[in-house]
Design a protein around this motif. Structure first.
Motif, mmCIF file in Angstrom:
data_model
loop_
_atom_site.group_PDB
_atom_site.id
_atom_site.type_symbol
_atom_site.label_atom_id
_atom_site.label_comp_id
_atom_site.label_asym_id
_atom_site.label_seq_id
_atom_site.Cartn_x
_atom_site.Cartn_y
_atom_site.Cartn_z
ATOM 1 N N PRO A 178 0.667 -1.185 -0.168
ATOM 2 C CA PRO A 178 0.088 -0.068 -0.229
ATOM 3 C C PRO A 178 0.718 1.178 0.343
ATOM 4 O O PRO A 178 0.315 2.358 -0.496
ATOM 5 N N PHE A 179 2.235 1.306 0.505
ATOM 6 C CA PHE A 179 2.955 2.443 0.834
ATOM 7 C C PHE A 179 3.589 2.575 -0.396
ATOM 8 O O PHE A 179 4.366 3.725 -0.562
ATOM 9 N N THR A 180 3.507 1.922 -1.364
ATOM 10 C CA THR A 180 4.616 1.924 -2.565
ATOM 11 C C THR A 180 4.064 2.789 -3.765
ATOM 12 O O THR A 180 2.865 2.818 -3.749
ATOM 13 N N ARG A 181 4.851 3.458 -4.607
ATOM 14 C CA ARG A 181 4.580 4.145 -5.608
ATOM 15 C C ARG A 181 3.835 3.310 -6.948
ATOM 16 O O ARG A 181 2.767 3.446 -7.387
ATOM 17 N N TYR A 182 4.168 2.130 -7.005
ATOM 18 C CA TYR A 182 3.772 1.022 -7.886
ATOM 19 C C TYR A 182 2.438 0.694 -7.551
ATOM 20 O O TYR A 182 1.515 0.654 -8.399
ATOM 21 N N ASN A 183 1.983 0.494 -6.010
ATOM 22 C CA ASN A 183 0.642 0.282 -5.686
ATOM 23 C C ASN A 183 -0.270 1.464 -6.137
ATOM 24 O O ASN A 183 -1.309 1.316 -6.730
ATOM 25 N N GLN A 184 0.177 2.739 -5.667
ATOM 26 C CA GLN A 184 -0.577 3.775 -6.035
ATOM 27 C C GLN A 184 -0.696 4.002 -7.446
ATOM 28 O O GLN A 184 -1.976 4.529 -8.000
ATOM 29 N N SER A 185 0.316 3.812 -8.425
ATOM 30 C CA SER A 185 0.102 3.773 -9.743
ATOM 31 C C SER A 185 -0.825 2.587 -10.397
ATOM 32 O O SER A 185 -1.728 3.131 -11.267
ATOM 33 N N LEU A 186 -0.933 1.522 -9.890
ATOM 34 C CA LEU A 186 -1.780 0.488 -10.179
ATOM 35 C C LEU A 186 -2.879 0.873 -10.039
ATOM 36 O O LEU A 186 -3.973 0.608 -10.752
ATOM 37 N N LYS A 187 -3.520 1.463 -8.894
ATOM 38 C CA LYS A 187 -4.852 1.642 -8.575
ATOM 39 C C LYS A 187 -5.290 2.958 -9.741
ATOM 40 O O LYS A 187 -6.352 2.667 -9.979
ATOM 41 N N ALA A 188 -4.367 3.861 -9.841
ATOM 42 C CA ALA A 188 -4.807 4.955 -10.699
ATOM 43 C C ALA A 188 -4.892 4.308 -12.075
ATOM 44 O O ALA A 188 -6.080 4.740 -12.691
ATOM 45 N N SER A 189 -4.386 3.406 -12.618
ATOM 46 C CA SER A 189 -4.179 2.805 -13.923
ATOM 47 C C SER A 189 -5.490 2.006 -14.061
ATOM 48 O O SER A 189 -5.710 1.769 -15.169
ATOM 49 N N ALA A 190 -6.195 1.395 -13.137
ATOM 50 C CA ALA A 190 -7.130 0.805 -12.964
ATOM 51 C C ALA A 190 -8.379 1.334 -13.500
ATOM 52 O O ALA A 190 -9.513 0.949 -13.625
#
Length: 440
Positions: A178-190
Protein backbone atom coordinates in the motif's frame (compact mmCIF):
# COMPACT_ATOMS: atom_id res chain seq x y z
CA UNK A 1 19.82 -8.43 -3.35
CA UNK A 2 17.69 -11.36 -4.58
CA UNK A 3 15.09 -10.39 -7.21
CA UNK A 4 15.61 -6.64 -6.58
CA UNK A 5 19.29 -6.75 -7.56
CA UNK A 6 20.63 -3.31 -8.48
CA UNK A 7 17.18 -1.70 -8.93
CA UNK A 8 17.38 0.50 -5.83
CA UNK A 9 20.95 1.48 -6.70
CA UNK A 10 19.96 2.68 -10.19
CA UNK A 11 16.78 4.43 -8.99
CA UNK A 12 18.69 6.10 -6.18
CA UNK A 13 21.36 7.29 -8.63
CA UNK A 14 18.67 8.64 -10.96
CA UNK A 15 17.07 10.64 -8.14
CA UNK A 16 20.47 11.95 -7.03
CA UNK A 17 21.32 12.87 -10.63
CA UNK A 18 24.36 10.58 -10.53
CA UNK A 19 23.04 7.83 -12.83
CA UNK A 20 25.56 8.58 -15.60
CA UNK A 21 28.41 8.27 -13.06
CA UNK A 22 26.80 5.10 -11.67
CA UNK A 23 26.85 3.56 -15.16
CA UNK A 24 30.31 4.93 -16.00
CA UNK A 25 31.62 3.20 -12.88
CA UNK A 26 30.10 -0.09 -14.10
CA UNK A 27 31.80 0.40 -17.47
CA UNK A 28 35.15 1.07 -15.77
CA UNK A 29 34.77 -2.08 -13.68
CA UNK A 30 33.24 -4.50 -16.16
CA UNK A 31 33.48 -2.94 -19.63
CA UNK A 32 30.68 -1.81 -21.97
CA UNK A 33 28.72 -5.04 -21.42
CA UNK A 34 27.86 -6.41 -17.98
CA UNK A 35 25.13 -8.33 -16.22
CA UNK A 36 22.95 -7.19 -13.34
CA UNK A 37 19.37 -7.59 -12.11
CA UNK A 38 16.85 -4.79 -12.61
CA UNK A 39 13.15 -4.66 -11.68
CA UNK A 40 13.00 -8.35 -10.93
CA UNK A 41 14.67 -9.67 -14.10
CA UNK A 42 18.20 -10.79 -15.11
CA UNK A 43 19.57 -7.97 -17.26
CA UNK A 44 22.50 -7.15 -19.53
CA UNK A 45 23.63 -3.53 -19.71
CA UNK A 46 25.25 -2.53 -23.01
CA UNK A 47 26.31 0.93 -24.11
CA UNK A 48 27.95 2.84 -26.91
CA UNK A 49 27.31 3.62 -30.57
CA UNK A 50 27.77 -0.03 -31.64
CA UNK A 51 25.36 -1.19 -28.92
CA UNK A 52 22.70 1.27 -30.10
CA UNK A 53 23.12 0.09 -33.68
CA UNK A 54 22.86 -3.55 -32.61
CA UNK A 55 19.63 -2.97 -30.66
CA UNK A 56 17.89 -0.70 -33.17
CA UNK A 57 18.68 -2.88 -36.20
CA UNK A 58 18.03 -6.23 -34.47
CA UNK A 59 14.51 -5.23 -33.38
CA UNK A 60 12.07 -7.99 -34.31
CA UNK A 61 14.86 -10.35 -35.39
CA UNK A 62 16.82 -11.30 -32.28
CA UNK A 63 15.47 -8.73 -29.78
CA UNK A 64 12.01 -7.38 -28.98
CA UNK A 65 10.67 -4.65 -26.77
CA UNK A 66 10.74 -5.49 -23.07
CA UNK A 67 9.46 -3.02 -20.53
CA UNK A 68 9.76 -3.43 -16.76
CA UNK A 69 6.98 -5.45 -15.16
CA UNK A 70 5.73 -2.25 -13.54
CA UNK A 71 5.26 -0.60 -16.96
CA UNK A 72 3.46 -3.62 -18.42
CA UNK A 73 1.11 -3.95 -15.44
CA UNK A 74 0.30 -0.24 -15.47
CA UNK A 75 -0.08 0.38 -19.22
CA UNK A 76 -1.31 -3.07 -20.29
CA UNK A 77 -0.08 -5.69 -22.74
CA UNK A 78 -1.60 -4.29 -25.96
CA UNK A 79 0.16 -0.94 -26.07
CA UNK A 80 2.83 -0.11 -28.66
CA UNK A 81 5.71 -0.70 -26.22
CA UNK A 82 4.70 -4.32 -25.63
CA UNK A 83 3.74 -5.40 -29.13
CA UNK A 84 6.03 -6.84 -31.78
CA UNK A 85 5.91 -8.09 -35.36
CA UNK A 86 2.72 -7.57 -37.35
CA UNK A 87 0.75 -6.28 -34.34
CA UNK A 88 3.37 -3.61 -33.70
CA UNK A 89 3.35 -2.48 -37.35
CA UNK A 90 -0.46 -2.39 -37.42
CA UNK A 91 -0.77 -0.24 -34.29
CA UNK A 92 2.18 1.98 -35.18
CA UNK A 93 0.80 2.67 -38.67
CA UNK A 94 -2.58 3.50 -37.15
CA UNK A 95 -1.03 6.02 -34.74
CA UNK A 96 1.15 7.51 -37.48
CA UNK A 97 -1.90 8.17 -39.63
CA UNK A 98 -2.70 10.87 -37.06
CA UNK A 99 0.81 11.83 -35.90
CA UNK A 100 2.68 12.12 -39.23
CA UNK A 101 3.63 15.65 -40.43
CA UNK A 102 1.10 15.75 -43.29
CA UNK A 103 -1.72 15.14 -40.80
CA UNK A 104 -0.42 17.43 -38.07
CA UNK A 105 -0.26 20.49 -40.34
CA UNK A 106 -3.96 21.10 -39.75
CA UNK A 107 -3.58 20.99 -35.94
CA UNK A 108 -1.05 23.84 -35.57
CA UNK A 109 -3.89 26.31 -35.05
CA UNK A 110 -5.40 24.26 -32.22
CA UNK A 111 -2.03 23.97 -30.48
CA UNK A 112 -1.61 27.73 -30.90
CA UNK A 113 -5.01 28.29 -29.27
CA UNK A 114 -4.18 26.02 -26.31
CA UNK A 115 -0.81 27.75 -25.71
CA UNK A 116 -2.29 31.25 -25.77
CA UNK A 117 -5.14 30.21 -23.49
CA UNK A 118 -2.63 28.65 -21.06
CA UNK A 119 -0.46 31.78 -20.93
CA UNK A 120 -3.50 33.97 -20.37
CA UNK A 121 -4.66 31.83 -17.43
CA UNK A 122 -1.37 30.96 -15.75
CA UNK A 123 1.27 33.55 -16.77
CA UNK A 124 -0.28 36.93 -17.57
CA UNK A 125 -0.58 39.18 -14.54
CA UNK A 126 1.70 36.94 -12.44
CA UNK A 127 4.99 38.01 -10.88
CA UNK A 128 6.32 34.53 -10.20
CA UNK A 129 5.62 31.08 -11.68
CA UNK A 130 6.94 27.54 -11.36
CA UNK A 131 7.80 26.34 -14.83
CA UNK A 132 7.71 22.54 -14.67
CA UNK A 133 4.20 22.16 -13.17
CA UNK A 134 2.86 24.72 -15.66
CA UNK A 135 4.54 23.02 -18.63
CA UNK A 136 2.99 19.72 -17.51
CA UNK A 137 -0.41 21.40 -17.39
CA UNK A 138 0.14 22.83 -20.88
CA UNK A 139 1.24 19.57 -22.51
CA UNK A 140 -1.58 17.69 -20.78
CA UNK A 141 -4.17 20.16 -22.08
CA UNK A 142 -2.77 20.02 -25.63
CA UNK A 143 -2.79 16.21 -25.54
CA UNK A 144 -6.32 16.09 -24.14
CA UNK A 145 -7.56 18.47 -26.81
CA UNK A 146 -5.88 16.94 -29.86
CA UNK A 147 -5.71 13.27 -28.90
CA UNK A 148 -8.85 12.81 -26.80
CA UNK A 149 -11.00 15.71 -27.97
CA UNK A 150 -11.57 16.71 -24.33
CA UNK A 151 -12.33 20.35 -23.62
CA UNK A 152 -11.67 22.15 -20.35
CA UNK A 153 -13.75 20.97 -17.43
CA UNK A 154 -14.25 18.38 -14.74
CA UNK A 155 -13.61 15.38 -17.00
CA UNK A 156 -10.21 16.70 -18.11
CA UNK A 157 -9.25 17.51 -14.50
CA UNK A 158 -10.07 13.94 -13.43
CA UNK A 159 -7.84 12.53 -16.14
CA UNK A 160 -4.96 14.77 -15.05
CA UNK A 161 -5.09 13.61 -11.42
CA UNK A 162 -5.05 9.92 -12.37
CA UNK A 163 -2.40 10.25 -15.08
CA UNK A 164 0.00 11.98 -12.69
CA UNK A 165 -0.31 8.98 -10.33
CA UNK A 166 0.25 6.58 -13.22
CA UNK A 167 3.43 8.34 -14.31
CA UNK A 168 4.96 8.08 -10.85
CA UNK A 169 5.01 4.28 -10.97
CA UNK A 170 5.88 3.49 -14.59
CA UNK A 171 9.53 2.83 -13.70
CA UNK A 172 9.35 1.45 -10.17
CA UNK A 173 10.28 -1.70 -8.31
CA UNK A 174 7.18 -3.94 -8.70
CA UNK A 175 6.46 -4.38 -4.98
CA UNK A 176 2.70 -4.18 -4.56
CA UNK A 177 2.34 -2.85 -1.01
CA UNK A 178 0.00 0.00 0.00
CA UNK A 179 2.79 2.51 0.69
CA UNK A 180 4.67 2.02 -2.61
CA UNK A 181 4.51 4.15 -5.76
CA UNK A 182 3.84 0.98 -7.74
CA UNK A 183 0.68 0.27 -5.72
CA UNK A 184 -0.61 3.83 -6.06
CA UNK A 185 0.09 3.83 -9.79
CA UNK A 186 -1.69 0.48 -10.27
CA UNK A 187 -4.78 1.84 -8.53
CA UNK A 188 -4.82 4.92 -10.74
CA UNK A 189 -4.24 2.89 -13.91
CA UNK A 190 -7.24 0.70 -13.03
CA UNK A 191 -9.52 3.75 -13.07
CA UNK A 192 -8.37 5.28 -16.37
CA UNK A 193 -9.48 2.47 -18.74
CA UNK A 194 -13.08 2.80 -17.51
CA UNK A 195 -12.97 6.55 -18.08
CA UNK A 196 -11.46 6.05 -21.53
CA UNK A 197 -14.01 3.36 -22.35
CA UNK A 198 -16.82 5.85 -21.80
CA UNK A 199 -14.97 8.35 -23.97
CA UNK A 200 -14.45 5.79 -26.76
CA UNK A 201 -18.14 4.85 -26.74
CA UNK A 202 -19.11 8.53 -26.92
CA UNK A 203 -16.74 9.11 -29.84
CA UNK A 204 -18.08 6.03 -31.63
CA UNK A 205 -21.64 7.34 -31.33
CA UNK A 206 -20.60 10.77 -32.61
CA UNK A 207 -18.85 9.13 -35.55
CA UNK A 208 -21.79 6.87 -36.46
CA UNK A 209 -24.76 9.12 -35.70
CA UNK A 210 -23.56 12.68 -36.08
CA UNK A 211 -21.00 12.29 -38.87
CA UNK A 212 -18.09 13.55 -36.75
CA UNK A 213 -14.88 14.18 -38.69
CA UNK A 214 -12.40 11.27 -38.41
CA UNK A 215 -9.64 13.88 -38.11
CA UNK A 216 -11.03 15.74 -35.07
CA UNK A 217 -8.91 13.78 -32.53
CA UNK A 218 -6.79 10.63 -32.23
CA UNK A 219 -9.49 8.39 -30.76
CA UNK A 220 -12.00 9.29 -33.47
CA UNK A 221 -9.29 8.75 -36.08
CA UNK A 222 -8.48 5.25 -34.76
CA UNK A 223 -12.18 4.33 -34.54
CA UNK A 224 -12.70 5.34 -38.16
CA UNK A 225 -9.90 3.14 -39.54
CA UNK A 226 -11.23 -0.01 -41.20
CA UNK A 227 -9.54 -2.95 -42.92
CA UNK A 228 -10.50 -4.42 -46.31
CA UNK A 229 -13.41 -6.29 -44.70
CA UNK A 230 -14.79 -3.06 -43.18
CA UNK A 231 -13.76 -4.16 -39.68
CA UNK A 232 -12.06 -1.79 -37.22
CA UNK A 233 -8.27 -2.06 -37.42
CA UNK A 234 -7.88 -1.73 -33.64
CA UNK A 235 -9.90 -3.32 -30.85
CA UNK A 236 -11.43 -1.19 -28.10
CA UNK A 237 -8.79 -2.52 -25.68
CA UNK A 238 -5.98 -1.54 -28.05
CA UNK A 239 -7.41 1.96 -28.55
CA UNK A 240 -7.70 2.48 -24.78
CA UNK A 241 -4.23 1.16 -23.93
CA UNK A 242 -2.54 3.08 -26.74
CA UNK A 243 -4.37 6.26 -25.78
CA UNK A 244 -2.88 5.77 -22.30
CA UNK A 245 0.55 5.07 -23.80
CA UNK A 246 0.47 8.20 -25.98
CA UNK A 247 -0.57 10.34 -23.02
CA UNK A 248 2.18 8.93 -20.78
CA UNK A 249 4.80 9.15 -23.55
CA UNK A 250 3.97 12.72 -24.51
CA UNK A 251 3.04 14.33 -21.19
CA UNK A 252 6.32 14.48 -19.29
CA UNK A 253 8.77 14.36 -22.20
CA UNK A 254 7.77 17.61 -23.92
CA UNK A 255 7.09 19.42 -20.65
CA UNK A 256 10.61 18.49 -19.51
CA UNK A 257 12.13 19.72 -22.78
CA UNK A 258 10.30 23.07 -22.53
CA UNK A 259 11.36 23.50 -18.91
CA UNK A 260 15.03 22.88 -19.65
CA UNK A 261 15.02 25.23 -22.65
CA UNK A 262 13.70 28.01 -20.40
CA UNK A 263 16.29 27.08 -17.76
CA UNK A 264 19.23 27.22 -20.16
CA UNK A 265 18.32 30.68 -21.53
CA UNK A 266 19.47 32.14 -18.20
CA UNK A 267 22.96 30.67 -18.61
CA UNK A 268 23.20 31.05 -22.40
CA UNK A 269 22.39 34.71 -23.18
CA UNK A 270 23.75 34.50 -26.74
CA UNK A 271 21.53 31.51 -27.49
CA UNK A 272 18.54 33.28 -25.93
CA UNK A 273 19.16 36.43 -28.01
CA UNK A 274 19.30 34.41 -31.24
CA UNK A 275 16.07 32.55 -30.42
CA UNK A 276 14.34 35.81 -29.48
CA UNK A 277 15.42 37.47 -32.73
CA UNK A 278 14.14 34.54 -34.81
CA UNK A 279 10.80 34.50 -33.00
CA UNK A 280 10.31 38.28 -33.03
CA UNK A 281 10.79 38.36 -36.82
CA UNK A 282 7.99 35.80 -37.15
CA UNK A 283 5.77 37.67 -34.67
CA UNK A 284 6.21 40.95 -36.61
CA UNK A 285 4.98 39.26 -39.79
CA UNK A 286 1.65 38.33 -38.14
CA UNK A 287 -1.47 40.41 -37.71
CA UNK A 288 -2.65 40.92 -34.09
CA UNK A 289 -4.23 37.68 -32.84
CA UNK A 290 -3.30 35.77 -35.99
CA UNK A 291 -2.27 32.19 -35.11
CA UNK A 292 0.98 30.54 -36.14
CA UNK A 293 0.97 28.38 -39.26
CA UNK A 294 2.94 25.39 -40.52
CA UNK A 295 4.96 27.81 -42.68
CA UNK A 296 5.89 29.85 -39.58
CA UNK A 297 7.22 26.74 -37.85
CA UNK A 298 9.42 25.99 -40.86
CA UNK A 299 11.21 29.31 -40.22
CA UNK A 300 12.12 28.34 -36.63
CA UNK A 301 15.28 26.46 -37.62
CA UNK A 302 17.59 27.87 -34.94
CA UNK A 303 14.99 27.39 -32.19
CA UNK A 304 14.66 23.72 -33.08
CA UNK A 305 18.46 23.30 -33.08
CA UNK A 306 18.40 24.70 -29.54
CA UNK A 307 15.74 22.12 -28.64
CA UNK A 308 17.85 19.32 -30.16
CA UNK A 309 20.93 20.35 -28.19
CA UNK A 310 18.80 20.51 -25.04
CA UNK A 311 17.63 16.94 -25.75
CA UNK A 312 21.24 15.87 -26.17
CA UNK A 313 22.35 17.26 -22.82
CA UNK A 314 19.15 16.62 -20.85
CA UNK A 315 17.29 13.74 -22.53
CA UNK A 316 13.87 13.22 -20.92
CA UNK A 317 14.06 9.45 -21.43
CA UNK A 318 17.12 8.04 -19.67
CA UNK A 319 16.92 4.58 -21.25
CA UNK A 320 14.77 1.57 -22.00
CA UNK A 321 14.73 -2.22 -22.31
CA UNK A 322 14.73 -4.94 -24.94
CA UNK A 323 14.43 -8.72 -24.51
CA UNK A 324 16.55 -11.40 -26.14
CA UNK A 325 14.28 -13.57 -28.33
CA UNK A 326 16.99 -16.24 -28.59
CA UNK A 327 20.52 -16.74 -27.32
CA UNK A 328 22.45 -13.81 -28.83
CA UNK A 329 26.18 -13.60 -29.39
CA UNK A 330 27.34 -10.04 -28.82
CA UNK A 331 30.92 -8.86 -28.33
CA UNK A 332 32.11 -12.42 -27.58
CA UNK A 333 29.43 -12.89 -24.91
CA UNK A 334 26.21 -14.88 -25.00
CA UNK A 335 23.09 -12.98 -23.92
CA UNK A 336 20.68 -15.76 -22.84
CA UNK A 337 17.21 -16.01 -24.33
CA UNK A 338 14.62 -14.16 -22.25
CA UNK A 339 17.08 -11.79 -20.54
CA UNK A 340 16.46 -8.04 -20.47
CA UNK A 341 18.86 -5.76 -22.34
CA UNK A 342 19.19 -2.30 -20.82
CA UNK A 343 20.33 0.65 -22.99
CA UNK A 344 20.67 4.31 -22.04
CA UNK A 345 20.64 7.64 -23.85
CA UNK A 346 23.34 9.75 -22.12
CA UNK A 347 26.18 7.26 -22.70
CA UNK A 348 26.50 8.36 -26.34
CA UNK A 349 25.11 11.89 -25.94
CA UNK A 350 27.94 12.79 -23.57
CA UNK A 351 30.68 10.80 -25.33
CA UNK A 352 33.56 13.14 -26.25
CA UNK A 353 34.43 10.99 -29.26
CA UNK A 354 30.96 11.49 -30.72
CA UNK A 355 30.18 15.02 -29.52
CA UNK A 356 33.40 17.00 -28.88
CA UNK A 357 33.33 19.00 -25.64
CA UNK A 358 29.98 17.40 -24.73
CA UNK A 359 29.38 19.59 -21.65
CA UNK A 360 29.30 22.71 -23.82
CA UNK A 361 25.87 23.83 -25.04
CA UNK A 362 26.30 24.23 -28.81
CA UNK A 363 23.22 24.26 -31.10
CA UNK A 364 25.48 24.50 -34.17
CA UNK A 365 26.09 20.74 -33.80
CA UNK A 366 22.71 20.27 -35.49
CA UNK A 367 23.16 22.66 -38.44
CA UNK A 368 23.91 19.65 -40.62
CA UNK A 369 22.02 16.55 -39.51
CA UNK A 370 24.16 14.37 -41.77
CA UNK A 371 27.23 15.24 -39.67
CA UNK A 372 25.76 13.66 -36.52
CA UNK A 373 27.34 10.21 -36.07
CA UNK A 374 24.70 7.50 -36.67
CA UNK A 375 23.20 5.78 -33.61
CA UNK A 376 24.64 8.44 -31.29
CA UNK A 377 21.81 11.00 -30.89
CA UNK A 378 18.86 8.93 -29.66
CA UNK A 379 16.43 11.01 -27.53
CA UNK A 380 13.54 9.52 -29.53
CA UNK A 381 14.99 6.00 -29.69
CA UNK A 382 15.77 4.50 -33.08
CA UNK A 383 15.01 1.88 -35.69
CA UNK A 384 11.48 0.57 -36.16
CA UNK A 385 10.60 1.72 -32.63
CA UNK A 386 11.60 5.35 -32.98
CA UNK A 387 9.04 7.54 -31.21
CA UNK A 388 5.99 8.08 -33.47
CA UNK A 389 5.24 11.39 -31.72
CA UNK A 390 8.46 13.21 -32.69
CA UNK A 391 6.73 15.65 -35.03
CA UNK A 392 3.93 16.26 -32.52
CA UNK A 393 6.58 17.17 -29.91
CA UNK A 394 8.39 19.47 -32.36
CA UNK A 395 5.25 21.47 -33.15
CA UNK A 396 4.24 21.65 -29.49
CA UNK A 397 7.71 22.86 -28.47
CA UNK A 398 8.07 25.52 -31.18
CA UNK A 399 4.61 27.00 -30.64
CA UNK A 400 5.14 27.21 -26.86
CA UNK A 401 8.62 28.74 -27.11
CA UNK A 402 7.41 31.33 -29.64
CA UNK A 403 4.82 32.77 -27.27
CA UNK A 404 6.95 32.45 -24.15
CA UNK A 405 9.93 34.42 -25.50
CA UNK A 406 7.90 37.06 -27.36
CA UNK A 407 5.48 37.77 -24.50
CA UNK A 408 7.63 37.40 -21.37
CA UNK A 409 11.05 38.02 -19.98
CA UNK A 410 12.24 36.30 -16.81
CA UNK A 411 14.87 35.68 -14.18
CA UNK A 412 15.50 32.45 -12.30
CA UNK A 413 14.60 32.70 -8.62
CA UNK A 414 16.54 29.54 -7.74
CA UNK A 415 18.47 26.89 -9.63
CA UNK A 416 20.00 24.24 -7.42
CA UNK A 417 20.38 21.72 -10.22
CA UNK A 418 18.01 18.85 -10.91
CA UNK A 419 17.34 15.22 -10.07
CA UNK A 420 15.75 12.42 -12.06
CA UNK A 421 12.43 11.02 -11.00
CA UNK A 422 12.10 9.02 -14.20
CA UNK A 423 12.32 12.39 -16.01
CA UNK A 424 14.77 15.22 -15.10
CA UNK A 425 13.17 17.47 -12.47
CA UNK A 426 14.67 20.93 -11.67
CA UNK A 427 14.76 21.79 -8.00
CA UNK A 428 11.59 23.52 -6.72
CA UNK A 429 10.00 23.15 -10.17
CA UNK A 430 12.17 25.98 -11.60
CA UNK A 431 10.63 29.15 -10.07
CA UNK A 432 10.83 32.25 -12.27
CA UNK A 433 10.22 35.93 -11.71
CA UNK A 434 8.47 37.10 -14.88
CA UNK A 435 7.63 40.37 -16.63
CA UNK A 436 5.57 41.07 -19.76
CA UNK A 437 7.56 42.15 -22.79
CA UNK A 438 6.70 43.98 -25.99
CA UNK A 439 8.11 43.38 -29.43
CA UNK A 440 11.31 45.36 -29.84
Amino acid sequence: MPIIGQSFGLLGALRANTAEKWLEERVRKYGPISKLRLFGKPTVFICGQAANKFLFTAQGKTVESQQPQSTKRILGDRNLLELSGQDHRRIRNALLSFLKPESLKEYVGRMDEEVRKHLQLHWEGKQQVKVLPLMKTLTFNITCSLLFGLKEGEERDKFLAFFQKVLEGVWSVPINLPFTRYNQSLKASARIPNMLKELVLRKKMELEQKGASPRQDLITCLLSMLDDDKKEIMTEKEIIQNAMFVMVAGHDTTSTLLTFIIRLFENEPTVYAAVLQEQEEIAKSKLPGQPLTWEDLAKMKYTWRVAMETLRMFPPVFGSFRKAMTDIEYEDYIIPKGWQIFWTTPMTHMDNNLFPDPSKFDPSRFENQASIPPYSFIPFGGGSRICPGTEFARIETLVAIHYLVTRFTWKLCADNGFSRDLMPVPSQGLPLQIWPRKLS
